[in-house]
Design an enzyme around this catalytic site. Structure first.
Site, PDB file in Angstrom:
ATOM      1  N   GLU A 278       0.808  -1.227   0.000  1.00 29.81           N
ATOM      2  CA  GLU A 278       0.000   0.000   0.000  1.00 29.81           C
ATOM      3  C   GLU A 278       0.838   1.273   0.000  1.00 29.81           C
ATOM      4  OE1 GLU A 278      -2.575  -3.288   1.705  1.00 29.81           O
ATOM      5  OE2 GLU A 278      -0.508  -2.595   2.017  1.00 29.81           O
TER       6      GLU A 278
ATOM      7  N   PHE B 297     -11.273  -7.733  13.773  1.00 30.91           N
ATOM      8  CA  PHE B 297     -10.200  -8.153  12.880  1.00 30.91           C
ATOM      9  C   PHE B 297      -9.905  -7.057  11.853  1.00 30.91           C
ATOM     10  CE2 PHE B 297      -8.918 -10.343   8.892  1.00 30.91           C
ATOM     11  CZ  PHE B 297      -7.669 -10.778   9.315  1.00 30.91           C
ATOM     12  N   GLN B 298      -8.644  -6.701  11.744  1.00 30.20           N
ATOM     13  CA  GLN B 298      -8.149  -5.655  10.833  1.00 30.20           C
ATOM     14  C   GLN B 298      -8.848  -4.312  11.069  1.00 30.20           C
ATOM     15  OE1 GLN B 298      -8.090  -7.192   6.741  1.00 30.20           O
ATOM     16  NE2 GLN B 298      -6.007  -7.907   7.093  1.00 30.20           N
TER      17      GLN B 298
ATOM     18  N   LYS C  20     -17.629  -1.339   5.988  1.00 31.77           N
ATOM     19  CA  LYS C  20     -18.087  -2.334   5.018  1.00 31.77           C
ATOM     20  C   LYS C  20     -19.610  -2.345   4.891  1.00 31.77           C
ATOM     21  CE  LYS C  20     -17.072  -7.036   3.496  1.00 31.77           C
ATOM     22  NZ  LYS C  20     -16.309  -8.281   3.781  1.00 31.77           N
TER      23      LYS C  20
ATOM     24  N   MET D 214      24.332   9.201   1.896  1.00 26.75           N
ATOM     25  CA  MET D 214      24.218  10.479   2.593  1.00 26.75           C
ATOM     26  C   MET D 214      24.519  10.317   4.078  1.00 26.75           C
ATOM     27  SD  MET D 214      23.781  13.636   1.884  1.00 26.75           S
ATOM     28  CE  MET D 214      22.759  13.918   0.433  1.00 26.75           C
TER      29      MET D 214
END
Length: 584
Positions: free
Chosen positions: A52, A114-115, A164, A482
């Site tokens: 993502e 969940f999630q 959802k 760097m």
């Protein structure tokens, strides 16, 4: 006109009505209703990413190279939290994004389902605005408001968290024209008195400089055209931040190059010694200002910005002008022309004479090598072999990023995509894919360091799947370049965990992904290898083995003013041979 449809269908319909052509995303349980709607249509293309964070960076590349908002679709919980780095990157660099995240059903919010994650709470500090939509009847208007807010005023990322059950439920859909957006109408027109004062300063300045940022590019092509006209007509010198490269062409007669921590000597000293600084769409970032107390100490400072909160946030200015940069430039040109287009010619000629003396430093000079590829040489050859082509450049973050800004020239806006404010390692590869999706026939090159490139290397799978012929030009010094440079110069050469171990064979890695790999370690072979990369019609991973301990100069050490730059040995030697340079 309102229509009844499910929340999931509303999402897809709103995207169509907003003119969206591409969505970057990754499916999961909490967004499956939306993905089911995507499956049943052909107007919007979906790009399946591998992570993502990569999706958001792809959307950034798409947005920055087109001027359109980028759109991202992720699931709940880890899908949303993986997007946080990209959201913060876009907020820092003012990139318009609309991120849609799934959420657990409304009746489960707060139960640690969940999630489940508090996506709105987590993303509040890294978005321009965000919403949790609990009512399907409010979803359509929220979607249209999101696009308005992301693209109006100072652009930025927004997020809509959609449970959802809201996606499954049926509600009333209304189009963009019916959405209430009057509550957010940023001011774009400047005050006439402020523009008149700016024109007076232009007419009398003895040592002026234009200081431009990403705001000029965000304002659109007309702003860059007006900038070029004003700079060329006044004969004033112009410099730019990292984010503003391309707004004024690198071949333009007024161009001094980039300024800041790794900016050019002449650009930094012009900023330090000017008597009129005209800031156009830049935010006085600390990479630019150095030590604030000594920043451009004797100048009258003008700041043009569409975001009122940016005015006097870091540097106190004498003339604030709130408005769209393009609109302000057009108004200034008109007012200045009406008054006869006057400038202080004699003083300006003397100022340019001083600048030409500073240019004698040849601050980008480096010691050439016939045995080892110097990173500066690699970018010089890349510039020479791609100049004039329909070219877009993205970068990762580190030394290679600064060398790319120094040695590659940009003649137009929206051709340079890099992570400025956040400095996100792993940005360039996915961003290059987003650019290539937007411009399928163009040459898209990601200038990378091996350490930064590895952060999102999984997105080569996306590049191969969607046949995007992105070229990954990796300057491989087997170091965190760097970090190693700072450790050498500022930490007593104690190289704590800055040497890369167990690096992959990038050619074999390319073959594992199903694309072409090229390796080059000899300066004599470099042109041929670059041409082989350019001629290949698919994605390429180019492993360019470069000098391991080359430093990026000029460099303003942290906390120092612009006139205390460190230069490389070659630049110092060249300045001595040229008779030195006069300091302000």
């Amino acid at each position: 006109m309102q229509r009844q449809m499910t929340g999931a269908r509303m999402v897809v319909q709103a995207l169509k009505d907003q003119g969206v052509e591409v969505v970057f995303g990754y499916p999961g349980g909490a967004v499956l209703p939306i993905y089911d709607e995507i499956f049943q249509q052909n107007d919007i293309r979906h790009i399946l990413v591998r992570h993502e964070q990569g999706a958001v960076h792809m959307a950034e590349g798409y947005a920055r190279s087109t001027g359109k908002p980028g759109v991202v679709l992720v699931t709940s919980g880890p899908g949303a939290t993986n997007a946080v780095t990209g959201l913060t990157d876009a907020l820092m660099d003012s990139i318009p994004l609309v991120v849609l995240s799934g959420q657990v059903p409304t009746f489960m919010i707060g139960t640690d389902g969940f999630q489940e994650a508090d996506t709105v709470g987590i993303t509040r500090p890294c978005t321009k605005h965000n919403w949790l939509v609990k009512d399907t009847d409010r979803l359509a208007e929220t979607l249209h408001q999101a696009f308005h807010i992301a693209t109006s005023g100072r652009p930025g990322p927004v997020l809509i968290d959609i449970p959802k059950d809201v996606q499954f439920a049926t509600g009333s859909y209304s189009g963009p024209a019916e959405a209430r957006v009057s509550h957010y109408r940023p001011r774009t027109e400047p005050e006439a008195e402020a523009v008149a004062r700016l024109v007076e300063l232009i007419e009398t300045a003895e040592r002026p400089v234009f200081y431009t940022g990403g705001g000029v590019i965000n304002s659109g092509p007309a702003a860059s055209r007006a900038l070029r006209e004003l700079v060329d007509a006044t004969g004033f010198p112009i410099t730019s931040t990292l984010m503003g490269l391309g707004a004024y062409p690198a071949s333009g007669k007024g161009w001094l190059g980039m300024l800041g921590m790794h900016g050019l000597y002449e650009a930094n000293l012009a900023m330090h010694g000017c008597d009129l600084m005209i800031n156009l769409g830049a935010r006085f970032d600390d990479r630019i200002t150095g030590r604030i107390a000594d920043f451009s100490p004797r100048s009258t400072k003008v700041h043009v910005d569409i975001d009122p909160s940016s005015i006097n946030k870091v540097i106190h200015v004498d003339l604030p002008i709130i408005g769209d940069v393009g609109t302000v430039l057009a108004a200034a040109l008109e007012a200045w022309t009406a008054r006869g287009r006057r400038v202080n010619g004699a003083a300006l000629q003397k100022w340019w004479g001083q600048i030409e003396q500073w240019k004698l430093k040849n601050c980008l000079a480096y010691a050439p090598s016939k045995a080892t590829i110097k990173p500066q040489y690699a970018l010089q050859r890349l510039e020479a072999l791609t100049k004039g082509r329909d070219r877009y450049i993205t970068t990762e973050v580190g030394q290679h990023q600064m060398w790319a800004a120094q040695f590659l020239g940009f003649e137009a806006p929206n051709r340079w995509m890099t992570s400025g404010g956040l400095g996100t390692m792993g940005y360039g590869l996915p961003a290059s894919i987003g650019v290539q999706i937007a411009h399928p026939e163009a040459l898209v090159i990601n200038v990378a360091g091996e350490a930064s490139w590895l952060m999102n290397m999984q997105e080569m799978g996306t590049a191969v799947q969607f046949r995007t012929p992105v070229k990954q030009f990796i300057l491989n010094n087997e170091r965190l370049g760097m970090v190693r440079q700072w450790q050498q110069l500022l930490h007593g050469e104690r190289y704590s965990h800055s040497w890369s171990e167990s690096l992959p064979d990038f050619v074999k890695l390319a073959e594992a992904f199903g694309c072409k790999g090229i390796r080059c370690d000899n300066p004599a072979d470099l042109d041929e290898a670059i041409l082989a990369m350019l001629d290949h019609d698919g994605p390429v991973i180019f492993d360019c083995l470069v000098e391991k301990h080359e430093n990026c100069f000029p460099m303003i050490p942290s906390g120092k003013p612009h006139n205390e730059m460190l230069l490389g040995d070659a630049a110092v030697a060249g300045a001595i041979e040229a008779g030195g340079a006069v300091l302000v």
